[in-house]
Design an enzyme around this catalytic site. Structure first.
Site, PDB file in Angstrom:
ATOM      1  N   PRO A 135       0.791  -1.238   0.000  1.00 27.46           N
ATOM      2  CG  PRO A 135       0.119  -0.865   2.222  1.00 27.46           C
ATOM      3  CD  PRO A 135       0.860  -1.848   1.342  1.00 27.46           C
ATOM      4  CB  CYS A 154       6.615  -9.569   5.501  1.00 27.46           C
ATOM      5  SG  CYS A 154       6.365  -9.344   7.283  1.00 27.46           S
TER       6      CYS A 154
END
Length: 450
Positions: A266, A386
């Site tokens: 984002p 991640c």
């Protein structure tokens, strides 16, 4: 009705009923209920604590109820989970936890108050450690099963963590414990726009331990901060800051004005890279395939030298604005299981499955190959994810480098991180960890195209 407990119930129910994310639905519920201060904090603790400890709570409720927890009516089940969490993990007196949960069950599950009262009184008969001793497999004979129940993680995730940590069960245990602790909010002071020490003073926080841009926020809602509202800072885990900065720190041969973020939504890493690019006379192209996330990237990079493309990052060479061998620095922050941020999104541990891996790793390889096509000879690509799962880290990187058919050299990522950081391993890749570094479990591999 106790409003903080009802708000927590509404959030937990939305997560399980609607596949919602707690960090998105809870703030709206708190606003609707008019909860602030201690009441909001209590509702937040009940929501996230219940979601983190869900696996262990369900095992305990199954034993206490004498039936599989999945056979309990969903509204009653979620209320019981919140009640069991209060009994086993908070200082709420047992009589208050039981009575308030029975009241909650009366409101959401007609006719189940007697059942709820009996189950919760059974739960209250033992503390959390006693329940684990009673229900968990023996550590000596089934260490993965024991850790999974004791620390509320699916067994396949515990196994993946253990493998990534070289089979060290002690360190695996420390990681699981850290995953169940509420993490601090990290801010990124955008270089050239905010000084981290001054920002820390402004927001009542503290400068970060490792990232030169990190500020640890002591409390409150980060969205209400003036520095976030006016674009001087944004919310971003310190590990994400470190891997983005590592890409900007790596040396490149020749020109250094064209940067690319191939999976930008984002927009946190694009915001940091865009601010760094502005200081160095460079421009960043930020690519995001999802339209709504591309809009978020545009918002996150307003006022920075960033061009946002709403397209598929794998279309390097086919998309006119994504030519091959064009960029000096490329970030491939690939979609992944997110196993490295379970402390921030606890519900993810119960949604992800091993069956998710094949499609994700194929996408990761395709994006990294596209990144290698996009970078010019002498430029660098940072592959970031991640997740510490080895198939999403080492396997993906080695396979993509092999399949690319290009001359690719690994750059040692350790010198690209701040001096003095402990536990960075043997290189050339780096895996960050919550229990070692206080960050999400970010992985980075830096490759130079020959």
């Amino acid at each position: 009705m106790d409003r903080p407990r009802y708000a927590a119930y509404e959030a937990v129910a939305a997560v399980h009923r609607d596949d919602a994310y707690a960090n998105l639905v809870l703030p709206a519920i708190l606003r609707e209920e008019g909860l602030t201060g201690r009441d909001a904090a209590f509702a937040t603790e009940l929501t996230y604590g219940t979601l983190r400890h869900l696996g262990t709570l369900d095992a305990i409720l199954t034993s206490a109820a004498g039936r599989d927890v999945q056979r309990i009516d969903p509204p009653v089940r979620d209320a019981l989970r919140i009640g069991a969490y209060q009994l086993l993990h908070t200082r709420v007196p047992a009589h208050a936890a039981v009575s308030s949960t029975v009241d909650l069950v009366r409101a959401v599950g007609q006719g189940a108050t007697g059942f709820a009262n009996a189950v919760l009184r059974e739960v209250a008969g033992r503390d959390a450690d006693e329940w684990v001793s009673r229900l968990a497999p023996l550590m000596e004979t089934d260490p993965i099963g024991h850790l999974a129940l004791a620390y509320s993680h699916p067994q396949w995730i515990v196994r993946a963590f253990s493998e990534a940590l070289g089979g060290d069960l002690g360190e695996t245990t420390r990681l699981l414990i850290e995953d169940n602790v509420r993490p601090p909010v990290h801010l990124c002071a955008r270089p050239g726009l905010a000084d981290p020490v001054e920002l820390a003073d402004e927001v009542g926080g503290a400068p970060g331990a490792f990232s030169p841009y990190a500020v640890y926020l002591g409390g409150g809602a980060p969205g209400d901060l003036a520095a976030v509202a006016d674009g001087r800072a944004h919310v971003q885990d310190e590990g994400s800051q470190l891997v983005a900065d590592a890409l900007a720190t790596a040396s490149v041969d020749g020109a250094d004005g064209r940067w690319l973020d191939l999976c930008a939504g984002p927009g946190g890493k694009s915001g940091l890279l865009g601010a760094l690019a502005a200081q160095r006379g460079a421009r960043l192209t930020a690519v995001e395939v999802a339209e709504h996330r591309a809009r978020l990237v545009t918002q996150a990079t307003q006022g920075l030298p960033v061009t946002v493309l709403n397209t598929d990052g794998r279309l390097v060479g086919a998309e006119p604005k994504l030519p091959e061998e064009h960029f000096d620095r490329v970030l491939v922050d690939a979609p992944c299981t997110g196993l490295g941020s379970l402390r921030r999104r606890p519900e993810s541990r119960w949604r992800r499955q091993p069956s998710d891996l094949p499609a994700l790793t194929r996408l990761q390889r395709e994006l990294l190959v596209a990144g290698l096509r996009a970078v010019r000879p002498g430029g660098v690509v940072a592959y970031v994810t991640c997740s510490p799962h080895t198939v999403e880290t080492h396997v993906t990187v080695t396979e993509a480098a092999r399949r690319s058919g290009m001359s690719v050299d690994f750059v040692d990522a350790r010198p690209l991180l701040p001096a003095g950081m402990p536990g960075l391993g043997d290189g050339p890749t780096v895996q960050l960890w919550p229990h070692r570094h206080g960050t999400d479990a970010m992985f980075i591999a830096v490759l130079r195209r020959g």
